[in-house]
Design an enzyme around this catalytic site. Structure first.
Site, short mmCIF file in Angstrom:
data_model
loop_
_atom_site.label_atom_id
_atom_site.label_comp_id
_atom_site.label_asym_id
_atom_site.label_seq_id
_atom_site.Cartn_x
_atom_site.Cartn_y
_atom_site.Cartn_z
N CYS A 69 4.84 8.99 34.51
CA CYS A 69 6.26 9.09 34.15
C CYS A 69 6.43 9.94 32.88
O CYS A 69 6.04 9.51 31.80
CB CYS A 69 6.80 7.68 33.95
SG CYS A 69 8.38 7.56 33.13
N CYS B 41 8.17 8.29 29.92
CA CYS B 41 7.31 7.23 29.36
C CYS B 41 6.31 7.83 28.39
O CYS B 41 6.01 7.24 27.34
CB CYS B 41 6.57 6.49 30.48
SG CYS B 41 7.67 5.71 31.69
#
Length: 111
Positions: free
Chosen positions: A30, A33
């Protein structure tokens, strides 16, 4: 302190009765993230002993992610003594996290 990786098997024991804990739900693939993790590392250092920061990989820990209704990554939930208080969905600036932590600490000081 630093960000501590936890999973379905270790999440509860790392969370319960530990004061203020910020938990990031994300995944290694991600991109937002990856941007958030250095922010969390900084918060962990700035708040030192007053804050624990955990990270949960939703792909590796689907039970924990499901338990807290994680639908988007990253999602950050701030807990106090094991109870969820605030949920921030999506990548936010550092100030969003410090504002939430400041609010929780102010409430604790009033008690």
């Amino acid at each position: 302190m630093s960000v501590i990786a936890v999973n379905d098997g270790t999440f509860v024991s790392e969370l319960e009765g530990k004061g203020v804990t910020l938990v990031e739900f994300g995944a290694v693939w991600c991109p937002p993230c990856k941007v958030l993790l250095p922010i969390l590392e900084t918060l962990s250092e700035e708040y030192a002993e007053g804050l624990r920061v955990l990270k949960v990989d939703c792909d590796e820990s689907p039970v924990t992610a499901s338990r807290y209704g994680i639908m988007s990554m990253p999602t950050v939930i701030v807990f106090k003594n094991g109870e969820p208080l605030e949920k921030l969905v999506g990548l936010r600036p550092k100030s969003a996290y410090t504002n939430v932590l400041g609010k929780i600490n102010a409430e604790a000081a009033r008690l």
